[in-house]
Design a protein around this motif. Structure first.
Motif, short mmCIF file in Angstrom:
data_model
loop_
_atom_site.label_atom_id
_atom_site.label_comp_id
_atom_site.label_asym_id
_atom_site.label_seq_id
_atom_site.Cartn_x
_atom_site.Cartn_y
_atom_site.Cartn_z
N ARG A 72 0.96 -1.21 0.08
CA ARG A 72 0.08 0.06 0.03
C ARG A 72 0.74 1.24 0.08
NH1 ARG A 72 -1.63 0.81 4.64
NH2 ARG A 72 -0.71 -0.83 5.78
N LYS A 93 5.83 2.14 4.80
CA LYS A 93 6.31 0.84 3.94
C LYS A 93 7.41 1.40 3.12
CE LYS A 93 2.73 -1.92 4.45
NZ LYS A 93 2.79 -3.05 5.22
N GLY A 150 1.06 -0.89 -5.96
CA GLY A 150 0.41 -0.59 -4.55
C GLY A 150 -1.16 -0.61 -5.04
N GLY A 151 -1.90 0.01 -4.12
CA GLY A 151 -3.27 0.19 -4.32
C GLY A 151 -4.03 0.94 -3.14
N LEU A 166 2.97 -9.93 4.92
CA LEU A 166 2.77 -11.01 4.08
C LEU A 166 3.44 -10.83 2.89
CD1 LEU A 166 -0.94 -11.64 5.01
CD2 LEU A 166 0.80 -13.29 5.52
N GLU A 216 5.08 -13.88 0.62
CA GLU A 216 4.56 -14.04 -0.70
C GLU A 216 5.73 -14.24 -1.92
OE1 GLU A 216 0.48 -11.80 0.13
OE2 GLU A 216 1.91 -11.01 -1.56
#
Ligand code: UDP
Length: 403
Positions: free
Chosen positions: A227, A232, A256-257, A316, A320
């Protein structure tokens, strides 16, 4: 949501050897037992995402499992958001009206919900007061997904009065443990290797995504998926990339989103675009929330994956990428420190310079990077897959129900 029927057997060739059989063996002891999960949202966020994958697997293993969600009002969610921030250490003013609103909604939900199960797992602070409905013969665990290791004292003391009525608390990291009069268990979060986000993709599928975003295929790709949030440190990632770029040709993808509907995210996105200074090898992607295949493909196409967080819950995205055999460079914070074993499954760093140094090291040592990625994949297989998560929960049920 991936719409195939989920079965425990499907994990036989993916989970560490013996885990699928172990799951069958131990779930036999739970036949006929009922399990209920309760949280505050069906969609959005990591907890709901995990429950969507966990619940069908419990059912497939023969544990009669239900998932229920409490219903709140906008005011309730405002209060629980303030709680959330206070528990994570941000100063908040919580008035007695806010405490009352929180308890009132929990009472209302408690009246209409069927909370009868042999084991009830309540996720996070929102539904914690439902404990007043606990029957003597059932066991209730409070599953805490947030970092409440340095909470605002008054909010924690209030919550603790409910939490201490549970039979136990489940935490995501050892550092999250608190002084409590009930047993505390450690259960790491997990990723599902069969979800759209993590399943195998063909080379064509991966290439298709790179083409969709005009990302070059002929130079190493550095990737951070997260994000657009200051914690981040996307701007720090750009600074590291710029240091690397003086010596190594490569491109940087920041995927991101959610920036559009989050005012703070929108500002971070602007800062990121400014920091990128129209460099044609920097790709800033503001993805929709369901871009799972895209994220999967980007992680598979990357040469080095970064998660340069300054503060992190679990992280996470690290698991991943590790699952996809990638060397990951992560900030030395939160759950990143349990996933990255320094020099073995990745590198943890504390600065822009340290991050740049390790990116260059990995780009210049492809054989080492490959080995590190393989170590990362095996470490993830044993520690951070949904199969281990299910075994942990089944074991907690057996221990708490004295079976
Ligand atoms: N994610 C996503 N789209 C994005 C950014 C992130 O689907 O644009 C996913 C990411 O793949 C991961 C999760 O959101 O599964 C983020 O979890 P993490 O624990 O890394 O960070 P959080 O956002 O919870 O702080």
């Amino acid at each position: 949501m991936d719409n195939h029927k989920m079965t425990w057997e499907a994990y036989r060739d993916i989970a560490p050897s013996g885990i699928v059989d172990l799951g069958h063996r131990i779930s036999e002891r739970l036949k006929g037992k009922t399990l209920l999960h309760v949280n505050s949202t069906r969609w959005g966020g990591g907890v709901a995402e995990m429950l969507h994958r966990l619940v069908p697997l419990f059912q497939d293993l023969g544990v009669d499992t239900q998932w229920d969600v409490i219903e709140g009002s906008p005011e309730f969610y405002q209060v629980t958001k303030a709680f959330h921030n206070a528990l994570q250490g941000q100063a908040q003013v919580i008035t007695s009206e806010m405490y009352d609103a929180y308890l009132k909604i929990n009472k209302k939900n408690g009246r209409k919900m069927d909370l009868n199960a042999d084991m009830v797992i309540i996720h996070d602070p929102q539904p914690a007061p439902l404990i007043y409905k606990k029957k003597k013969q059932s066991k209730w665990l409070w599953r805490c997904h947030i970092d409440a290791s340095r909470p605002q004292r008054n909010v924690w003391n209030f919550l603790k009065s409910y939490v201490s009525k549970y039979d136990g608390a489940i935490l995501s990291l050892p550092g999250f443990a608190r002084k409590l009069n009930i047993p505390q268990y450690l259960v790491y979060p997990s990723i599902d290797p069969l979800s759209d986000k993590n399943k195998e993709l063909t080379e064509d599928e991966v290439r298709g995504v790179l083409r969709k975003y005009n990302i070059p295929e002929d130079k190493p790709m550095i990737l951070q998926v997260s994000r657009f949030d200051r914690f981040k440190d996307p701007v720090g990632v750009i600074e590291s990339y710029k240091m690397v770029k003086k010596y190594n040709d490569c491109c940087l993808v920041l995927a991101g989103g959610g920036a559009a509907d989050d005012p703070e995210g929108a500002q971070v996105l602007i800062d990121v675009e400014n920091a990128a200074e129209k460099d044609k090898d920097i790709f800033i992607l503001d993805l929709p929330p369901d871009a799972n295949i895209e994220i999967n493909a980007l992680q598979r196409a990357a040469t080095v994956v970064i998660q340069k967080s300054l503060k992190e819950g679990f992280g996470l995205t690290v698991a991943e990428a590790m699952w996809k055999g990638k060397p990951v460079i992560g900030g030395f914070v939160g759950g990143i420190t349990v996933q990255i074993v320094y020099g073995q499954t990745g590198f943890t760093v504390n600065s822009v310079e340290g991050c740049a140094y390790r990116i260059r090291y990995l780009l210049n040592n492809p054989e080492f990077s490959k080995q590190m990625g393989q170590n990362a994949k095996e470490f993830t297989r044993h520690n951070f897959l949904i199969t281990r998560h299910i075994i942990d929960y089944l074991s907690l049920m057996i221990a708490n129900l004295n079976l």
